[in-house]
Design an enzyme around this catalytic site. Structure first.
Site, PDB file in Angstrom:
ATOM      1  N   LYS A 234      -2.702   7.724   2.451  1.00  0.00           N
ATOM      2  CA  LYS A 234      -2.683   6.423   1.789  1.00  0.00           C
ATOM      3  C   LYS A 234      -4.114   5.991   1.458  1.00  0.00           C
ATOM      4  O   LYS A 234      -5.029   6.170   2.276  1.00  0.00           O
ATOM      5  CB  LYS A 234      -2.001   5.401   2.702  1.00  0.00           C
ATOM      6  CG  LYS A 234      -1.835   4.014   2.100  1.00  0.00           C
ATOM      7  CD  LYS A 234      -1.045   3.113   3.052  1.00  0.00           C
ATOM      8  CE  LYS A 234      -0.964   1.689   2.526  1.00  0.00           C
ATOM      9  NZ  LYS A 234      -0.189   0.800   3.412  1.00  0.00           N
TER      10      LYS A 234
ATOM     11  N   SER B  10       2.943  -2.112   1.287  1.00  0.00           N
ATOM     12  CA  SER B  10       1.852  -1.576   0.499  1.00  0.00           C
ATOM     13  C   SER B  10       1.827  -0.052   0.440  1.00  0.00           C
ATOM     14  O   SER B  10       1.052   0.530  -0.317  1.00  0.00           O
ATOM     15  CB  SER B  10       0.519  -2.082   1.061  1.00  0.00           C
ATOM     16  OG  SER B  10       0.333  -1.616   2.389  1.00  0.00           O
TER      17      SER B  10
ATOM     18  N   SER C 107       4.525  -2.871   5.801  1.00  0.00           N
ATOM     19  CA  SER C 107       4.130  -1.918   4.760  1.00  0.00           C
ATOM     20  C   SER C 107       4.588  -0.483   4.966  1.00  0.00           C
ATOM     21  O   SER C 107       4.444   0.344   4.068  1.00  0.00           O
ATOM     22  CB  SER C 107       2.602  -1.929   4.588  1.00  0.00           C
ATOM     23  OG  SER C 107       2.201  -3.140   4.000  1.00  0.00           O
TER      24      SER C 107
END
Length: 501
Positions: free
Chosen positions: A74, A150, A174
């Site tokens: 990520k 996210s 997230s």
């Protein structure tokens, strides 16, 4: 590799093929690259590719549980020395990581091969992945819809079959929100269970923790084995667990468990009938399995939790904007970030130290309340989200709102906004679709989203299950048991290729 279908295997399955010398890591890397090149143009999940580095790694001797397995990271906190890490923001476009994060070091020891980085909203601030700098990521189940955020890029990459595992972190949902939206398994570990160093001692005051998104429960369990840690410099340490998370995922529940559930939004907003149905059906299945199920809400003040979460959120955004000076060589300006990010920073500047501390105290109060609650109940079930995935762009501010945000940003009127009560409005607007996930972040508990429901038009819906602090093993045990039933939904969308058997 005759008859080999890369997308049918989870991470441990691919690692076993490598171990048995049925495939070579170089072949897995080529399969993963082909999948990314085929699927990413439509999904926009991967924003930085590391193909040459991956091929070089595949040519070395790899050891560990996941030796040879391709993985994506990520684009925030999961740093590889010398590689970009932009947090979805134009402000960081020229920044290169100065060191490997402890998360990356542990995964290297596990034998994974890093293929690139996935898309995130700017500074991972919202539950949709539509950064201005990189553009929106699409949901593999329906490209008109968001994969959430996210960790939306990671979720889209795993759900579509690019890789079986992708890096994720969770400061307010997230991991769990994208898991729910993309039909994946998403576990947020106990605060302090996974590494945060060496650049940090805590993320978001301890609300945010690192882990992964996966298609199978056992991959998540095995990754937790690899990532669990005790960092001397970290601000928080999880209760020790001496057992095997992988074994927990394999072990059926051998006693009657007490399970609480609720479908009521903790902030008093609407919950979609499909999200309610997901919980009610799961509660019914668990009751039929012999467990004791009771409808009851968590003993916390949901509105106070929401406000204390947003207080931290504002403060962390303001701190992030202040830290940009070291990256840009000057103070940040509204032109460096998205308008909403700048507005959140202004609200952070207008938040007093007193408010911030009082907000953290609400976290601690809720943590005690939930520990007492879990002395009676082993699990707490809620919807993961209050609504199925929104359409891309639906949550964008309107043109009027954008003008107002821009004007406020230029004039620096954060304090005035707080005085006229905009924070209450922001709490409802920003959290009404995702009001269930923040509690576990603030109390430090482990929580997971399980893929057990779909809407009539085929969009995934998740159910969240929370356990007492330190009891990831209980969550994995329940998830593993449900995964072995017909209630667990197929993981890979038909449009992405063959469904995993």
């Amino acid at each position: 590799m005759n008859g080999f279908d890369y997308k049918q295997y989870d991470g441990l399955g691919l690692a076993e093929l490598v171990k048995q010398k049925e495939v070579h890591p170089k072949e897995l890397v080529e399969e993963a690259i082909n999948a990314v090149e085929s699927l990413n143009p439509a999904l926009n999940a991967v924003i930085h590719k590391m193909y040459e580095q991956a091929k070089d790694a595949a040519a070395t001797e790899l050891k560990g549980t996941f030796a040879g397995v391709p993985m994506l990271l990520k684009d925030i906190t999961q740093e590889i020395k010398g590689e970009p890490i932009t947090a979805g923001s134009r402000a960081f476009q020229n920044y290169r990581a100065k060191t490997d994060s402890e998360y990356v070091k542990k995964l290297r020891n596990a034998g994974v091969i890093f293929l690139g980085q996935t898309n995130v909203p700017e500074f991972a601030l919202v539950a949709v992945t539509e950064p201005v700098h990189y553009g929106a990521t699409k949901n593999p189940w329906n490209h008109l819809h968001t994969p959430g955020g996210s960790s939306g890029g990671s979720a889209a990459a795993v759900a579509s079959g690019m890789v079986p595992i992708a890096g994720a972190n969770d400061g307010g949902g997230s991991i769990r929100i994208p898991a729910a939206y993309c039909g994946l398994f998403g576990l947020k570990p106990t605060r302090g269970r996974t590494p945060v160093g060496p650049s940090y001692g805590r993320f978001w005051q301890g609300a945010s923790v690192e882990h992964v998104l996966t298609r199978s429960v056992r991959d998540s369990a095995a990754m937790l084995e690899e990532l669990k840690t005790y960092e001397k410099a970290a601000a928080y340490h999880a209760p020790p667990y001496e057992g095997s998370y992988v074994q927990a995922a394999k072990t059926p529940l051998n006693k009657k468990m007490r399970i609480a559930f609720s479908t009521t939004s903790p902030i008093g907003t609407k919950v979609d009938p499909e999200c309610k149905a997901a919980v009610l059906n799961t509660a019914k299945w668990l009751e039929e399995m012999g467990h004791e199920v009771e409808e009851i809400e968590a003993p916390v003040d949901g509105l106070k939790i929401a406000k204390s979460y947003l207080t931290m959120y504002f403060g962390e955004t303001a701190a992030m904007l202040a830290s940009l000076e070291a990256v840009l060589g000057r103070k940040a300006s509204p032109a460096d970030v998205e308008p909403t990010t700048w507005l959140l920073g202004l609200l952070g500047k207008a938040t007093s130290a007193e408010e911030f501390v009082l907000g953290i105290r609400e976290w601690d109060k809720a943590a005690y309340q939930m520990e007492i609650f879990h002395e009676t109940y082993d699990y707490y079930l809620t919807p993961t989200t209050a609504f199925p995935p929104a359409k891309i762009g639906d949550l964008e501010p309107s043109s009027t709102e954008k003008f107002m945000i821009s004007t406020i940003g230029k004039l620096g009127l954060g304090g005035l906004l707080k005085k006229v009560g905009i924070v209450d409005g922001l709490a409802e607007k920003n959290l009404m679709r995702t009001p269930f996930t923040q509690l576990a972040n603030l109390t430090g508990q482990p929580a997971m989203s399980i893929p057990v429901h779909q809407t009539p038009d085929g969009l995934p819906v998740g159910v969240q299950v929370t356990a007492a602090k330190g009891r990831e093993d209980l969550l994995l045990q329940l998830a593993g048991e449900l995964e072995r039933t017909e209630h667990w939904k197929e993981i890979i969308p038909c449009s992405a290729g063959t469904k995993r058997k």
